[in-house]
Structure formats: C-alpha cells, structure tokens
Design a protein around this motif. Structure first.
Motif, PDB file in Angstrom:
ATOM      1  N   ASP A 182      33.885  64.630  14.111  1.00 15.38           N
ATOM      2  CA  ASP A 182      34.509  64.041  15.301  1.00 15.38           C
ATOM      3  C   ASP A 182      33.794  62.780  15.773  1.00 15.38           C
ATOM      4  O   ASP A 182      34.418  61.895  16.357  1.00 15.38           O
ATOM      5  N   VAL A 183      32.470  62.697  15.537  1.00 13.85           N
ATOM      6  CA  VAL A 183      31.731  61.533  16.030  1.00 13.85           C
ATOM      7  C   VAL A 183      31.975  60.300  15.167  1.00 13.85           C
ATOM      8  O   VAL A 183      31.549  59.196  15.533  1.00 13.85           O
ATOM      9  N   LEU A 184      32.656  60.458  14.037  1.00 19.12           N
ATOM     10  CA  LEU A 184      32.894  59.332  13.147  1.00 19.12           C
ATOM     11  C   LEU A 184      34.266  58.700  13.343  1.00 19.12           C
ATOM     12  O   LEU A 184      34.585  57.707  12.694  1.00 19.12           O
ATOM     13  N   THR A 185      35.062  59.270  14.232  1.00 22.52           N
ATOM     14  CA  THR A 185      36.387  58.728  14.513  1.00 22.52           C
ATOM     15  C   THR A 185      36.555  58.585  16.020  1.00 22.52           C
ATOM     16  O   THR A 185      35.736  59.069  16.807  1.00 22.52           O
ATOM     17  N   ASP A 186      37.637  57.948  16.423  1.00 22.52           N
ATOM     18  CA  ASP A 186      37.887  57.767  17.847  1.00 22.52           C
ATOM     19  C   ASP A 186      38.904  58.764  18.393  1.00 22.52           C
ATOM     20  O   ASP A 186      39.428  58.572  19.493  1.00 22.52           O
ATOM     21  N   GLU A 187      39.179  59.855  17.659  1.00 18.61           N
ATOM     22  CA  GLU A 187      40.204  60.798  18.099  1.00 18.61           C
ATOM     23  C   GLU A 187      39.840  61.433  19.444  1.00 18.61           C
ATOM     24  O   GLU A 187      40.652  61.463  20.371  1.00 18.61           O
ATOM     25  N   THR A 251      35.200  50.661  18.812  1.00 19.84           N
ATOM     26  CA  THR A 251      36.411  50.393  18.013  1.00 19.84           C
ATOM     27  C   THR A 251      36.980  49.013  18.283  1.00 19.84           C
ATOM     28  O   THR A 251      37.881  48.578  17.568  1.00 19.84           O
ATOM     29  N   ALA A 252      36.479  48.312  19.300  1.00 20.59           N
ATOM     30  CA  ALA A 252      36.907  46.930  19.555  1.00 20.59           C
ATOM     31  C   ALA A 252      36.050  45.986  18.720  1.00 20.59           C
ATOM     32  O   ALA A 252      34.873  46.255  18.475  1.00 20.59           O
ATOM     33  N   TRP A 253      36.636  44.871  18.298  1.00 25.86           N
ATOM     34  CA  TRP A 253      35.894  43.925  17.462  1.00 25.86           C
ATOM     35  C   TRP A 253      35.085  42.938  18.278  1.00 25.86           C
ATOM     36  O   TRP A 253      34.205  42.262  17.752  1.00 25.86           O
ATOM     37  N   SER A 254      35.364  42.851  19.585  1.00 25.53           N
ATOM     38  CA  SER A 254      34.589  41.947  20.434  1.00 25.53           C
ATOM     39  C   SER A 254      34.698  42.392  21.883  1.00 25.53           C
ATOM     40  O   SER A 254      35.638  43.110  22.261  1.00 25.53           O
ATOM     41  N   ALA A 255      33.732  41.951  22.684  1.00 25.27           N
ATOM     42  CA  ALA A 255      33.725  42.294  24.100  1.00 25.27           C
ATOM     43  C   ALA A 255      34.932  41.711  24.817  1.00 25.27           C
ATOM     44  O   ALA A 255      35.407  42.275  25.811  1.00 25.27           O
ATOM     45  N   SER A 256      35.446  40.596  24.318  1.00 26.29           N
ATOM     46  CA  SER A 256      36.603  39.966  24.979  1.00 26.29           C
ATOM     47  C   SER A 256      37.827  40.862  24.939  1.00 26.29           C
ATOM     48  O   SER A 256      38.708  40.748  25.788  1.00 26.29           O
ATOM     49  N   ARG A 257      37.886  41.781  23.967  1.00 28.46           N
ATOM     50  CA  ARG A 257      39.009  42.706  23.893  1.00 28.46           C
ATOM     51  C   ARG A 257      38.914  43.786  24.969  1.00 28.46           C
ATOM     52  O   ARG A 257      39.915  44.429  25.303  1.00 28.46           O
ATOM     53  N   ASP A 272      15.540  53.693  20.237  1.00 29.67           N
ATOM     54  CA  ASP A 272      16.798  54.417  20.056  1.00 29.67           C
ATOM     55  C   ASP A 272      17.194  54.402  18.580  1.00 29.67           C
ATOM     56  O   ASP A 272      17.373  53.336  17.985  1.00 29.67           O
ATOM     57  N   TRP A 273      17.371  55.596  17.995  1.00 31.79           N
ATOM     58  CA  TRP A 273      17.744  55.696  16.583  1.00 31.79           C
ATOM     59  C   TRP A 273      19.138  55.140  16.299  1.00 31.79           C
ATOM     60  O   TRP A 273      19.504  54.937  15.148  1.00 31.79           O
ATOM     61  N   MET A 274      19.916  54.854  17.328  1.00 27.44           N
ATOM     62  CA  MET A 274      21.278  54.368  17.126  1.00 27.44           C
ATOM     63  C   MET A 274      21.309  53.032  16.375  1.00 27.44           C
ATOM     64  O   MET A 274      22.307  52.679  15.747  1.00 27.44           O
ATOM     65  N   GLU A 275      20.224  52.273  16.404  1.00 28.05           N
ATOM     66  CA  GLU A 275      20.215  50.999  15.694  1.00 28.05           C
ATOM     67  C   GLU A 275      20.346  51.178  14.186  1.00 28.05           C
ATOM     68  O   GLU A 275      20.741  50.265  13.470  1.00 28.05           O
ATOM     69  N   ASP A 276      20.035  52.385  13.685  1.00 32.32           N
ATOM     70  CA  ASP A 276      20.101  52.628  12.247  1.00 32.32           C
ATOM     71  C   ASP A 276      21.421  53.248  11.795  1.00 32.32           C
ATOM     72  O   ASP A 276      21.593  53.544  10.617  1.00 32.32           O
ATOM     73  N   VAL A 277      22.331  53.455  12.729  1.00 32.35           N
ATOM     74  CA  VAL A 277      23.646  54.001  12.372  1.00 32.35           C
ATOM     75  C   VAL A 277      24.536  52.874  11.857  1.00 32.35           C
ATOM     76  O   VAL A 277      24.600  51.799  12.471  1.00 32.35           O
ATOM     77  N   PRO A 278      25.229  53.055  10.735  1.00 32.63           N
ATOM     78  CA  PRO A 278      26.106  51.997  10.215  1.00 32.63           C
ATOM     79  C   PRO A 278      27.213  51.655  11.214  1.00 32.63           C
ATOM     80  O   PRO A 278      27.894  52.553  11.710  1.00 32.63           O
ATOM     81  N   HIS A 279      27.364  50.390  11.519  1.00 35.33           N
ATOM     82  CA  HIS A 279      28.401  49.936  12.442  1.00 35.33           C
ATOM     83  C   HIS A 279      29.552  49.348  11.635  1.00 35.33           C
ATOM     84  O   HIS A 279      29.622  48.146  11.393  1.00 35.33           O
ATOM     85  N   VAL A 280      30.431  50.244  11.221  1.00 37.50           N
ATOM     86  CA  VAL A 280      31.570  49.845  10.389  1.00 37.50           C
ATOM     87  C   VAL A 280      32.817  50.530  10.912  1.00 37.50           C
ATOM     88  O   VAL A 280      32.751  51.435  11.750  1.00 37.50           O
ATOM     89  N   ARG A 281      33.957  50.077  10.420  1.00 37.79           N
ATOM     90  CA  ARG A 281      35.214  50.768  10.704  1.00 37.79           C
ATOM     91  C   ARG A 281      36.157  50.488   9.538  1.00 37.79           C
ATOM     92  O   ARG A 281      36.570  49.350   9.312  1.00 37.79           O
ATOM     93  N   ILE A 282      36.493  51.545   8.802  1.00 35.74           N
ATOM     94  CA  ILE A 282      37.364  51.387   7.641  1.00 35.74           C
ATOM     95  C   ILE A 282      38.142  52.680   7.433  1.00 35.74           C
ATOM     96  O   ILE A 282      37.574  53.778   7.483  1.00 35.74           O
ATOM     97  N   PHE A 283      39.448  52.537   7.261  1.00 31.29           N
ATOM     98  CA  PHE A 283      40.340  53.682   7.048  1.00 31.29           C
ATOM     99  C   PHE A 283      40.196  54.721   8.154  1.00 31.29           C
ATOM    100  O   PHE A 283      40.247  55.928   7.917  1.00 31.29           O
ATOM    101  N   GLY A 284      40.000  54.249   9.381  1.00 28.15           N
ATOM    102  CA  GLY A 284      39.911  55.161  10.511  1.00 28.15           C
ATOM    103  C   GLY A 284      38.557  55.801  10.721  1.00 28.15           C
ATOM    104  O   GLY A 284      38.362  56.526  11.695  1.00 28.15           O
TER     105      GLY A 284
END
Length: 342
Positions: A182-187, A251-257, A272-284
C-alpha cells in the motif's frame, strides 16, 4: 602527502543504503497481511450532526460517549493496548470530531478553539498511524497524531501567547502499514484525500475566516498531494500553506501542481532514512519526485537533524519551522547551501 578523500567511501555507503531501500521496497510489495478471521468487536461510528458552530459541542459529547463505549468493549475482549489508548483519549478537556474504533481505528481530535481561531493547522500523519498509537509510540509522543498536534500547539503558544491557532490531529483515513504494498501506490491516499477535503469543507462551515495550513508527514504528504491535485473547491480555498516533511513523494511532478494559491513547503532532516527511498513513479508504482529536490520547486525549509519520527520533537529546528508554517509565517530556509538536494 595529502590526506585521502572520504568521498569514495561515502558514495559506496550511499549506494549501499539505496540498494537496501530498494530491497525493502520490493519486499513490501511481496508481503501480505493475513486477516484474523474474527469479527470486529467494536461498534460502528456514532451518528453525528454535520459540522457547524452550533453542533460542535454536541459532536464532542457524542464522540466522548463513543470512546467510553469502545473502552468498555476493549476491557471485555481483553484488548489491553487499545484500552490504554482509549483511556488516554478520555482525559478531561480532550475533544473529538470523529471516532471509529473498528480495525486499526480512526480519530480526529481538536486542540484549541476552532470557532475563534484565525489559523487552523491540520496534521496529516503517515504510515502505521493507528488508534492504539494515537498518543504514544516508542517513547516519542510527538511522532503520533495526538502528541504531534499538542507539540505544535504548545510551540505556537511559546512563540506567541496571543496566537489564535487551533490544531487538528487528523487520523481520518486508513493509514497503510510501512511494510506493505500500500505504501508504494497512492490508492490509500486517494481515499484519504476525499476524507481530508470533506474535513476542510466542515472546517469552513465552522469558521469561514480562518486560514488553514496542512502539515503532512511521510505517507500523509501523499494524501495531501492527492487532495491538492483534485483542485479548488469548498474549504480548499482557505488552505494557504502545505508543508511536506519526511515525504516519499506526492504523485505530483512539481509544487506548482499542488499549490494553487497556497505556498508549498518541503523539509527533510539530515538523519531521515527517507532520502534513500527511490523517488520514481512508473506503471502506478512509486510516488513521484522528491519534494525537497530543486526541480520540484517547493520552498525548502530547515528540518535540522530530524529523523523520520522526530520532526515535531520539542526544541527541534523542524518543530520551530513547522509551527511557523502553521501560523502562516515564513519558515527558515536550509542552513547549509545544497543540503536540500542531499
């Protein structure tokens, strides 16, 4: 002879951390949570009137009785951890707009006076936020919805005793487990965004002049992101600030959105360990760009040395800046040039 640089070792360590983060992320996809097979012993949420200045006291009373009923049930079924949590919620002076003890639980608490507030901060928590841990987790009360809300409120009072701020601890959605797909999607975030926007509509009916700041931690920033991407609407126009901290993405590509007329802030502590999490979005899968990266375009604030659960720790640089944002003020920028892109 010049001393050897530690840069290669640092790069190898960073690559190792990123590889480990990828392994953990993939493991989260593969893990499943088995059901207990038992019926939930707790009662469904009580019927309450729509939010309005004239109904606030009635809602507070109804939800208090619901918590008392849930506490009796917890004792009956031997759910001691839940009983301890519910006993804390019944302390004098605590007020809840919503309460649902079923499953992992939901609750919405108000700290301060909603009807008189000039500013309202809504604290949106991240993964593994539950009713049982609403006030205390691993001896870090500030890392919980209730404890975090009180930390912001107390800091605001210290900074400006005359500040008319109310803080809402919003555990109003089904927070995902950290080690789950669940943490890998925006559902979960999409569902939560609907509930969050509903709360904002209610807050507008209670106080039409108060400005709102959203304080969005970890997966809670995904909820805020999905709510913002839904566009302007009743209640949303009162949002002047959105703070994303310890964020995996929105899930937004920029702050302007996200911003519209609101200012979008982002911060991440140096531990914060969050800096090592991959920041990607592909196929949901994945949650998109890193909010503290320069390309995202948020206003990066100084989160000091905060770890993932320590952004609202008393005395911290991150709490000071998040409280400033809650009050509608400017936060202090990162103190070390380039640290926002680490």
């Amino acid at each position: 002879m010049p001393p050897r640089s530690n840069a290669p070792q640092a790069r190898r360590a960073r690559r190792l951390r990123r590889a480990l983060a990828c392994v953990i992320t993939i493991t989260g996809v593969l893990l499943t949570t088995a059901g207990t097979g038992h019926a939930d012993p707790y009662a469904a949420p009580a019927a309450v009137p729509s939010l309005a200045p004239s109904t606030l006291d009635a809602r507070y009373d109804i939800e208090r009785r619901a918590i008392e009923q849930a506490l009796a049930t917890a004792h009956e079924v031997g759910d001691q951890d839940r009983a301890r949590s519910l006993g804390s919620l019944l302390q004098p002076g605590r007020r809840f707009l919503y309460f649902d003890p079923r499953g992992r639980g939901r609750a919405i608490e108000v700290v301060g006076d909603l009807t008189r507030a000039r500013r309202v901060a809504v604290l949106v928590p991240g993964a593994d936020s539950t009713l049982t841990d609403f006030d205390s987790k691993a001896d870090k009360p500030w890392s919980t919805p209730g404890g975090g809300a009180r930390a912001v409120y107390a800091q605001a009072r210290r900074a400006d005793p005359s500040s008319e701020l109310a803080v809402v601890a919003w555990l109003g959605y089904a927070s995902p487990r950290t080690f789950s797909s669940d943490v890998l999607t925006d559902e979960r975030a999409r569902q939560g965004a609907v509930e969050l926007r509903g709360l904002l509509k209610g807050l507008q009916r209670v106080n039409r002049t108060a400005e709102v700041g959203l304080l969005c931690h970890s997966y809670g920033s995904v909820v805020c992101g999905r709510a913002a991407l839904a566009g302007p609407g009743a209640g949303w126009r009162q949002v002047t600030d959105i703070a994303l901290y310890g964020s995996p993405g929105t899930t937004a590509w920029s702050a302007s959105r996200l911003g519209g007329t609101a200012r979008v802030w982002a911060g991440r502590g140096s531990t914060d360990w969050m800096e090592d999490v991959p920041h990607v979005r592909i196929f949901g899968l994945g949650l998109g760009p890193d909010p503290v990266s320069p390309d995202f375009g948020a206003r990066v604030f100084d989160a000091g040395t905060a770890g993932h659960s320590d952004y609202l720790a008393p005395g911290s640089r991150s709490l000071d800046n998040l409280t400033r944002i809650a009050l509608g003020r400017d936060a202090h920028p990162v103190s070390v040039p380039g640290s926002e892109s680490r």
